[in-house]
Design a protein around this motif. Sequence first.
Motif, PDB file in Angstrom:
ATOM      1  N   GLN A  39      -0.929   4.037  -2.164  1.00 15.79           N
ATOM      2  CA  GLN A  39      -2.111   3.302  -2.626  1.00 15.79           C
ATOM      3  C   GLN A  39      -2.438   2.140  -1.680  1.00 15.79           C
ATOM      4  OE1 GLN A  39      -1.555   1.325  -6.463  1.00 15.79           O
ATOM      5  NE2 GLN A  39      -3.512   2.167  -7.156  1.00 15.79           N
ATOM      6  N   GLU A  40      -1.376   1.395  -1.275  1.00 15.45           N
ATOM      7  CA  GLU A  40      -1.583   0.273  -0.361  1.00 15.45           C
ATOM      8  C   GLU A  40      -2.059   0.764   1.003  1.00 15.45           C
ATOM      9  OE1 GLU A  40      -1.557  -2.771  -1.154  1.00 15.45           O
ATOM     10  OE2 GLU A  40      -0.488  -2.842  -3.058  1.00 15.45           O
ATOM     11  N   ALA A  41      -1.536   1.893   1.452  1.00 19.25           N
ATOM     12  CA  ALA A  41      -1.981   2.458   2.735  1.00 19.25           C
ATOM     13  C   ALA A  41      -3.438   2.894   2.646  1.00 19.25           C
ATOM     14  CB  ALA A  41      -1.089   3.628   3.120  1.00 19.25           C
ATOM     15  N   ALA A  42      -3.825   3.513   1.534  1.00 16.38           N
ATOM     16  CA  ALA A  42      -5.207   3.980   1.372  1.00 16.38           C
ATOM     17  C   ALA A  42      -6.189   2.815   1.361  1.00 16.38           C
ATOM     18  CB  ALA A  42      -5.332   4.796   0.091  1.00 16.38           C
ATOM     19  N   ALA A  43      -5.808   1.715   0.703  1.00 22.30           N
ATOM     20  CA  ALA A  43      -6.682   0.540   0.681  1.00 22.30           C
ATOM     21  C   ALA A  43      -6.892  -0.002   2.088  1.00 22.30           C
ATOM     22  CB  ALA A  43      -6.086  -0.526  -0.225  1.00 22.30           C
ATOM     23  N   ARG A  44      -5.822  -0.084   2.865  1.00 23.45           N
ATOM     24  CA  ARG A  44      -5.938  -0.609   4.229  1.00 23.45           C
ATOM     25  C   ARG A  44      -6.673   0.364   5.140  1.00 23.45           C
ATOM     26  NH1 ARG A  44      -2.354  -2.722   1.376  1.00 23.45           N
ATOM     27  NH2 ARG A  44      -1.546  -4.845   1.684  1.00 23.45           N
ATOM     28  N   ALA A  45      -6.547   1.661   4.868  1.00 21.98           N
ATOM     29  CA  ALA A  45      -7.306   2.639   5.652  1.00 21.98           C
ATOM     30  C   ALA A  45      -8.802   2.437   5.454  1.00 21.98           C
ATOM     31  CB  ALA A  45      -6.896   4.055   5.269  1.00 21.98           C
ATOM     32  N   ALA A  46      -9.208   2.217   4.202  1.00 17.81           N
ATOM     33  CA  ALA A  46     -10.630   1.998   3.921  1.00 17.81           C
ATOM     34  C   ALA A  46     -11.121   0.699   4.561  1.00 17.81           C
ATOM     35  CB  ALA A  46     -10.850   1.971   2.406  1.00 17.81           C
ATOM     36  N   LEU A  47     -10.310  -0.357   4.504  1.00 16.32           N
ATOM     37  CA  LEU A  47     -10.669  -1.616   5.159  1.00 16.32           C
ATOM     38  C   LEU A  47     -10.763  -1.423   6.667  1.00 16.32           C
ATOM     39  CD1 LEU A  47     -11.077  -4.710   5.216  1.00 16.32           C
ATOM     40  CD2 LEU A  47      -8.570  -4.938   5.209  1.00 16.32           C
ATOM     41  N   LEU A  48      -9.818  -0.702   7.223  1.00 17.90           N
ATOM     42  CA  LEU A  48      -9.796  -0.446   8.664  1.00 17.90           C
ATOM     43  C   LEU A  48     -11.075   0.248   9.115  1.00 17.90           C
ATOM     44  CD1 LEU A  48      -8.375  -0.089  11.446  1.00 17.90           C
ATOM     45  CD2 LEU A  48      -7.178   1.868  10.476  1.00 17.90           C
ATOM     46  N   VAL A  49     -11.498   1.254   8.370  1.00 20.30           N
ATOM     47  CA  VAL A  49     -12.706   1.994   8.727  1.00 20.30           C
ATOM     48  C   VAL A  49     -13.921   1.066   8.737  1.00 20.30           C
ATOM     49  CG1 VAL A  49     -14.294   3.783   7.951  1.00 20.30           C
ATOM     50  CG2 VAL A  49     -11.836   4.229   7.966  1.00 20.30           C
ATOM     51  N   GLU A  69       4.050  -4.876   4.825  1.00 16.34           N
ATOM     52  CA  GLU A  69       2.756  -4.675   5.482  1.00 16.34           C
ATOM     53  C   GLU A  69       2.860  -3.725   6.674  1.00 16.34           C
ATOM     54  OE1 GLU A  69      -0.246  -5.498   4.739  1.00 16.34           O
ATOM     55  OE2 GLU A  69       0.022  -6.938   3.114  1.00 16.34           O
ATOM     56  N   PHE A  70       4.002  -3.698   7.339  1.00 16.22           N
ATOM     57  CA  PHE A  70       4.109  -2.840   8.528  1.00 16.22           C
ATOM     58  C   PHE A  70       3.985  -1.362   8.149  1.00 16.22           C
ATOM     59  CE2 PHE A  70       5.600  -3.685  13.044  1.00 16.22           C
ATOM     60  CZ  PHE A  70       5.082  -2.492  13.540  1.00 16.22           C
ATOM     61  N   PRO A  71       4.799  -0.833   7.218  1.00 16.49           N
ATOM     62  CA  PRO A  71       4.591   0.575   6.857  1.00 16.49           C
ATOM     63  C   PRO A  71       3.258   0.820   6.158  1.00 16.49           C
ATOM     64  CG  PRO A  71       6.344  -0.413   5.527  1.00 16.49           C
ATOM     65  CD  PRO A  71       6.038  -1.369   6.628  1.00 16.49           C
ATOM     66  N   PHE A  72       2.720  -0.187   5.451  1.00 10.87           N
ATOM     67  CA  PHE A  72       1.387  -0.008   4.873  1.00 10.87           C
ATOM     68  C   PHE A  72       0.366   0.298   5.969  1.00 10.87           C
ATOM     69  CE2 PHE A  72       2.319  -3.168   1.149  1.00 10.87           C
ATOM     70  CZ  PHE A  72       3.112  -2.215   0.530  1.00 10.87           C
ATOM     71  N   TRP A  73       0.421  -0.443   7.073  1.00 15.50           N
ATOM     72  CA  TRP A  73      -0.562  -0.250   8.141  1.00 15.50           C
ATOM     73  C   TRP A  73      -0.266   0.993   8.965  1.00 15.50           C
ATOM     74  CZ3 TRP A  73      -5.279  -1.970   8.525  1.00 15.50           C
ATOM     75  CH2 TRP A  73      -5.635  -3.112   7.805  1.00 15.50           C
ATOM     76  N   LEU A  74       1.002   1.361   9.088  1.00 17.21           N
ATOM     77  CA  LEU A  74       1.295   2.652   9.719  1.00 17.21           C
ATOM     78  C   LEU A  74       0.670   3.786   8.908  1.00 17.21           C
ATOM     79  CD1 LEU A  74       5.079   2.194  10.651  1.00 17.21           C
ATOM     80  CD2 LEU A  74       3.191   2.434  12.274  1.00 17.21           C
ATOM     81  N   GLY A  75       0.859   3.706   7.585  1.00 23.38           N
ATOM     82  CA  GLY A  75       0.251   4.721   6.714  1.00 23.38           C
ATOM     83  C   GLY A  75      -1.263   4.681   6.753  1.00 23.38           C
ATOM     84  N   ALA A  76      -1.828   3.477   6.807  1.00 18.70           N
ATOM     85  CA  ALA A  76      -3.285   3.340   6.860  1.00 18.70           C
ATOM     86  C   ALA A  76      -3.846   3.976   8.129  1.00 18.70           C
ATOM     87  CB  ALA A  76      -3.666   1.866   6.802  1.00 18.70           C
ATOM     88  N   ALA A  77      -3.208   3.716   9.250  1.00 15.34           N
ATOM     89  CA  ALA A  77      -3.666   4.298  10.506  1.00 15.34           C
ATOM     90  C   ALA A  77      -3.611   5.818  10.454  1.00 15.34           C
ATOM     91  CB  ALA A  77      -2.827   3.766  11.665  1.00 15.34           C
ATOM     92  N   ALA A  78      -2.530   6.354   9.891  1.00 17.15           N
ATOM     93  CA  ALA A  78      -2.411   7.808   9.773  1.00 17.15           C
ATOM     94  C   ALA A  78      -3.545   8.377   8.932  1.00 17.15           C
ATOM     95  CB  ALA A  78      -1.057   8.175   9.170  1.00 17.15           C
ATOM     96  N   LEU A  79      -3.813   7.773   7.785  1.00 19.02           N
ATOM     97  CA  LEU A  79      -4.862   8.272   6.890  1.00 19.02           C
ATOM     98  C   LEU A  79      -6.249   8.144   7.508  1.00 19.02           C
ATOM     99  CD1 LEU A  79      -3.619   6.762   3.498  1.00 19.02           C
ATOM    100  CD2 LEU A  79      -3.486   9.164   4.205  1.00 19.02           C
ATOM    101  N   ALA A  80      -6.470   7.077   8.285  1.00 22.49           N
ATOM    102  CA  ALA A  80      -7.797   6.824   8.852  1.00 22.49           C
ATOM    103  C   ALA A  80      -8.038   7.524  10.176  1.00 22.49           C
ATOM    104  CB  ALA A  80      -7.996   5.321   9.024  1.00 22.49           C
ATOM    105  N   GLY A  81      -6.991   8.117  10.756  1.00 21.48           N
ATOM    106  CA  GLY A  81      -7.150   8.725  12.072  1.00 21.48           C
ATOM    107  C   GLY A  81      -7.179   7.695  13.178  1.00 21.48           C
ATOM    108  N   ALA A  82      -6.442   6.596  12.993  1.00 22.83           N
ATOM    109  CA  ALA A  82      -6.369   5.521  13.980  1.00 22.83           C
ATOM    110  C   ALA A  82      -4.980   5.484  14.592  1.00 22.83           C
ATOM    111  CB  ALA A  82      -6.711   4.185  13.321  1.00 22.83           C
ATOM    112  N   ALA A  83      -4.770   4.549  15.530  1.00 23.21           N
ATOM    113  CA  ALA A  83      -3.479   4.426  16.204  1.00 23.21           C
ATOM    114  C   ALA A  83      -2.997   2.993  16.148  1.00 23.21           C
ATOM    115  CB  ALA A  83      -3.578   4.886  17.661  1.00 23.21           C
ATOM    116  N   VAL A  84      -1.688   2.835  15.956  1.00 28.43           N
ATOM    117  CA  VAL A  84      -1.040   1.530  15.904  1.00 28.43           C
ATOM    118  C   VAL A  84      -0.354   1.247  17.228  1.00 28.43           C
ATOM    119  CG1 VAL A  84       0.916   0.262  14.898  1.00 28.43           C
ATOM    120  CG2 VAL A  84      -0.700   1.454  13.409  1.00 28.43           C
TER     121      VAL A  84
END
Length: 556
Positions: A39-49, A69-84
């Motif tokens: 859930q936290e990764a998905a929220a950050r993915a949407a913010l990232l986009v 926050e570190f694994p949250f953003w790793l997960g967010a990048a994966a979901l959003a198609g971004a790179a860390v």
Amino acid sequence: MRTTTAPGTVAELVARQWGDHRPGLKHEDGVLTRHRTAQEAAARAALLVDLMPPGAEPHLGVLLDNTPEFPFWLGAAALAGAAVAGINPTRRGPELARDILHTDCRLLITEPAHLPLLRGLDLPGVRVLVTGTEEYAALLAPYAAAEPGDATLGAPGPGSRLLLYFTSGSTGAPKAAICTQGRLAAAGAALARRFSVTPDDVHYVCMPLFHGNAVIADWLPALAGDAAVALRRRFSASAFLDDVRTHGATYFTYVGRAVQYLLATEPRPDDREHPLRLGFGTEAGAADAARFTERFGVPLVEGYGATEGGASVQRTPDTPPAALGRAGAGDDLAVIDSETGRTCPPAVFDDRGRLLNADRAIGELVNRGRSLFEGYWRNPDAEAARTRDGWYWTGDLFYRDAQGFLYFAGRTDDRLRVDSENLAAAVIENILARWADAAAVAVYAVPDEVAGDQVMAALALRDGAVFDPAAFAAFLAAQPDLGTKMPPRYVRIVPAMPVTATNKVHRVALRRAGFRCPDPVWHRAPGGAYRPLTGADLANLLAAYAAHDRTDLPAR
């Protein structure tokens, strides 16, 4: 819940945590479920986009300790198609700015503790988000209901970049290795199978997440095996066992220096009272690995596989204790003499397993088969050097026995040339590590007064030990596999071994200081006794360098 087919992306591994209310992320402030971490990764993915500028490379820098926050953003990048891009907090000033700008990060995620590092840096086009602040919470709030797949910068696929992780910067600026979701998902699944990871496991992440060791060998196999992750903000030898017991950790990753730190802690009667079942890492050394297993009852599994993915060595049940294993599936590994281009002859050992032909058997490990190397970000020269002649050159020294088992012998950067003979620092270190008074050893080159190198060793002594030059010389003389060129000309006694942020010995700092350092330094002429290096000795050395036009070399 867990799917029946192997995931092709890390995004799938993150998303399948959705709806799973078992423990997923343990840290100093509590425990989050696997669903909550998704859930936290998905929220950050949407913010990232929403925050990523149109047309920008979908890259974000993460300058954080091992917080949730570190694994949250790793997960967010994966979901959003971004790179860390993992940003190393030990870098400073222009070097730190270079890492952020070189990887084209348009967002930088950091925390209040690291804000002083950014003060005065020119980071054009980079937006900084500071976790743990009211502003950050307000930015995230509108995205609290986001689910995996709601927002992407492009549908994540196996070929999508996920990591731009920096490799060693010992010879120039660090290189950002490209790691795609498909390769990383496969690596996580392979390790989960190899170590039989289950939902009952807890992976203790005490190595820094800005480095590939923690992400690829610890976080990813936990995701692939549906196991929980326990975070330690920064590695602490004194807190290691307490953390392991608190979190119920069963698995951890390490580097060799971290193992030495753990072995240097005061033994306790309850050292074996914990749930750990194994550690996986690199460069512990056979002697330290055996001591660790004897003391803590935990086997250490040595592995080899760089962030770049260009070559791998896999351990099999019949692997000798000091070896790493044989070539991984699909790899055609050879040990090559880089000067001649020929394959090095097999290693020859004495009846105690000690290497007798290091000068001929040690060469660079080369993959002549397929390679998973995916390149370096915006660094074609480094890519070309790594893949010259159609082969992948690892930059690591190895030797191979007659049965094909491979043994690590250090980095090519750590090779010394003494009296026209090539030596590997790691081989000398393994011999010096037998000395009972040594808690840690590092061997490196300092320039000879006329040509080539001389051997210098930094020694950290065990508690209560005092350097005895005669006893040390006698120890050296008693080692049958210590070649005539290997004994250190210079010995530096350090209160503690200098290390990098990834807990590896800081060889660059040691080489740069050489024998001009604040610590006691002992030296000896060939065949002579060790004696303190005095001011007069140093003046004579510098005069000799000047006489042979080598004055720029001692601080290389």
